[in-house]
Design an enzyme around this catalytic site. Structure first.
Site, short mmCIF file in Angstrom:
data_model
loop_
_atom_site.label_atom_id
_atom_site.label_comp_id
_atom_site.label_asym_id
_atom_site.label_seq_id
_atom_site.Cartn_x
_atom_site.Cartn_y
_atom_site.Cartn_z
N CYS A 221 37.08 26.27 -34.96
CA CYS A 221 37.60 27.32 -35.85
C CYS A 221 37.44 28.63 -35.10
CB CYS A 221 36.83 27.34 -37.17
SG CYS A 221 37.09 25.89 -38.22
N GLY A 225 38.15 34.63 -31.63
CA GLY A 225 37.92 34.25 -30.25
C GLY A 225 36.62 34.74 -29.63
N ASP A 271 45.03 22.16 -37.10
CA ASP A 271 43.93 21.94 -38.04
C ASP A 271 43.03 20.87 -37.47
OD1 ASP A 271 42.28 21.26 -40.21
OD2 ASP A 271 43.85 21.69 -41.67
N CYS A 348 28.00 31.84 -41.34
CA CYS A 348 27.35 33.14 -41.47
C CYS A 348 26.88 33.33 -42.91
CB CYS A 348 28.28 34.28 -41.04
SG CYS A 348 29.85 34.34 -41.88
#
Length: 396
Positions: A221, A225, A271, A348
């Site tokens: 994912c 970048g 995906d 996160c």
């Protein structure tokens, strides 16, 4: 930043961003103070003037009566030019009361209930109540205080040359804090690829994955970048496949991939829940990888200091919804791991429902061929940077 007119530059742009972020960060406390002074909230434009004045009064802290008077005067002048005479009189009366109220308001006492904490620290009450149950009173207050402080700009230095003197060292290797007043120099170094804006919490996923030179690595994912670039820098040589869904995010992903040195980053659109043969890649890519990073979409509860709007958009049901998606992504990413390879699952989020619970469910279900080797939970009030949950799994 969205909402900032492109014509604004330099100090004006920074001031506008500070005001907007400040109002959003303290919106709950500002609205509560405003509702105590007016029976019916004024129209949005007038209310916005009062919110901006309220935030500036909060920043001032009531310590300088002269500055408070100037803030009120400025708000009234704005109302005169943007609203009616009656609204300007309302702003004058209410802003003066806000100066008194906000300047005199003290932090909630120890052991204060969730509603009082939520009001003062501008968080949804249900979220404060959730954290009190998860972490306890002391850590919850520390987290609320952390979220209300503006975040410094951290960068990761990528160049072998010595860092500029205006980059302030941090406890984390290669990560520096940007001192104020160096926007132009920062832009130049960013354009040259010598540094990358990145919170130190990002390093945890790369450290646990431990990418080695010459390996094939998948960032499942990857957009925008930053982590793919971090992996490539750590490897020196090899291949990183940076995968993300087709769409606008691909452009930013390609821009950051182009900054890689030595290690090749190949961008792919697709995906991870579909086989690699269905991804649209810029060059041939492997079917299996020695190391896979899945930095999964989450509620962002560990990065609320940076993403000041998250707490207002978050709903109680989002935790369960994200956990279901995270488990599906983890199961799919696991299928890309070569025998004996490594898989790092990271978020996160600071909430167990998206971290430990997802990993435990995976290991007891589709992930029985993996074992948990290491984990790291970063809590902002303890670690001094963004929150994160990071888990390294090994295919056996």
């Amino acid at each position: 930043m969205e909402g900032v007119p492109p014509a604004l530059q330099g100090a004006e742009r920074a001031r506008c961003q500070r005001l907007v972020y400040g109002v959003v960060r303290h919106a709950g406390r500002l609205e509560a103070a405003l509702r105590r002074r007016v029976s019916h909230l004024p129209r949005f434009e007038t209310r916005a003037i009062l919110y901006l004045a309220g935030f500036e009064l909060l920043e001032e802290g009531g310590s300088d009566a002269g500055k408070a008077a100037r803030i009120v005067h400025h708000a009234v002048e704005q109302a005169k030019s943007r609203a009616s005479a009656a609204e300007a009189r309302l702003v004058n009366a209410v802003a003066r009361r806000l100066a008194e109220d906000l300047g005199a308001q003290l932090p909630p006492p120890e052991g204060a209930p969730a509603a009082q904490l939520a009001d003062y620290y501008s968080h949804p009450e249900w979220l404060v109540r959730r954290w009190l149950g998860r972490f306890g009173a002391g850590p919850t207050r520390a987290l609320l205080e952390w979220n209300q402080r503006p975040a410094p700009v951290h960068v990761r230095w990528r160049d072998p040359a010595e860092t500029p003197a205006w980059l302030k060292p941090t406890p984390w290797r290669d990560y520096f804090e940007v001192e104020h007043g160096h926007a132009a120099e920062l832009e130049g170094l960013l354009a040259a690829g010598r540094l990358y804006v990145q919170d130190p919490a990002t390093r945890l996923a790369a450290e646990l994955l431990g990418p080695r030179g010459g390996e094939d690595v998948l960032d499942a994912c990857a957009a925008p970048g930053g982590k793919a670039l971090l992996l490539a820098d750590a490897m020196g040589r090899g291949l990183v496949v940076a995968l993300d869904l087709p769409g606008e995010r691909q452009e930013r992903l390609r821009e950051n991939a182009a900054k890689a040195r030595g290690t090749r980053i190949v961008c792919a659109a697709g995906d991870v829940r579909r086989p690699p043969s269905r991804w649209r890649a810029e060059a041939p890519i492997p079917e299996a990888y020695a190391a896979v990073l899945l930095d999964a979409p989450c509620t962002n509860t560990g990065v609320m200091r940076h993403r000041v709007d998250v707490k207002w958009r978050l709903q109680e049901g989002d935790f369960g919804r994200h956990a279901g998606q995270q488990r599906a992504l983890l199961e799919a990413a696991a299928r890309c791991v070569a025998p004996g390879g490594r898989l790092v699952y990271s978020t996160c989020s600071i909430d167990p429902e998206e971290n430990e619970d997802v990993v435990e469910a995976f290991l007891s279900g589709e992930g029985k061929s993996f074992r948990l080797e290491a984990q790291r939970i970063a809590r902002p009030w303890e670690d001094g940077h963004d929150g994160a949950g990071v888990f390294r799994l090994r295919r056996v």
